[in-house]
Design an enzyme around this catalytic site. Structure first.
Site, short mmCIF file in Angstrom:
data_model
loop_
_atom_site.label_atom_id
_atom_site.label_comp_id
_atom_site.label_asym_id
_atom_site.label_seq_id
_atom_site.Cartn_x
_atom_site.Cartn_y
_atom_site.Cartn_z
CG ASP A 7 6.13 1.25 0.64
OD1 ASP A 7 6.53 0.69 -0.62
OD2 ASP A 7 5.03 1.39 0.68
CD GLU A 68 7.62 -1.39 -3.09
OE1 GLU A 68 6.93 -0.72 -3.91
OE2 GLU A 68 7.39 -1.89 -2.08
CG ASP A 141 1.90 3.50 2.53
OD1 ASP A 141 2.14 3.30 1.28
OD2 ASP A 141 0.86 3.90 2.84
#
Length: 196
Positions: A7, A68, A141
């Site tokens: 992430d 991501e 996160d």
């Protein structure tokens, strides 16, 4: 299959590694956050993210990396930092010949909760439940990185076969890059004279 989810973020870059196959129980291998100081120079921050992710990839040896996909946000400065951190993660994986797949936040949310518009609390609860964790991964996160890894494992099938087919191309490019860097290092003259 062992998948590392990333992430991306400049201040907090979540990294989560899970192991499993589609349709079977998943196991947590690792979860952490690579952090950089907001007041550091951007070059140092990106170097810090690279160093942190490299160390984790080398230690945990994932089969694939899921990052991501950066999407447009209202704050251009935030999106730029996120994109730069994502690029670092992709580069680290490519140098090691690992296949990389980008997943949107809504794909990851839908994979773990069944709802592509789930909020962070719902994602964290489901990640905690799916991995049978004693406590929710923090900060968010970290949970998001695990959700990306879970999403990648569960999407399986054709996507994993495609990644496997592309792996040899990536490995060849990584090998060529290592050779280029080694040749460049060998060709660089030594500074200073020799002592007699």
């Amino acid at each position: 299959m062992r998948v590392m989810g990333v992430d991306p973020g400049l201040t907090r870059c979540g990294v989560g590694v899970v192991e499993g196959v589609p349709g079977k129980r998943l196991h947590l291998v690792h979860v952490s956050v690579v952090r950089t100081a907001p007041d550091d120079d951007i070059a140092l921050r990106l170097l810090g993210i690279e160093t942190g992710i490299e160390a984790l990839v080398d230690e945990l040896r994932p089969d694939a990396v899921a990052v991501e996909r950066v999407f447009s946000q209202h704050n251009v400065r935030t999106v730029m930092g996120t994109a730069q951190a994502a690029g670092v993660a992709i580069l680290v994986a490519a140098r090691r010949g690992l296949p990389v797949t980008l997943h949107t936040p809504s794909e990851a949310k839908a994979a773990v909760t069944g709802n592509g518009r789930a909020d962070k609390a719902q994602v964290t609860r489901m990640v905690t439940r799916l991995l049978s964790l004693d406590a929710p991964p923090k900060p968010a996160d970290a949970a998001d990185a695990l959700a990306l890894a879970i999403c990648h494992v569960w999407r399986g099938g054709a996507q994993q076969r495609l990644a496997h087919a592309q792996r040899s191309r990536i490995e060849e490019a990584a090998r060529a890059e290592r050779e280029r860097l080694a040749a460049r290092a060998d060709a660089t003259p030594t500074r200073g004279g020799t002592s007699e």
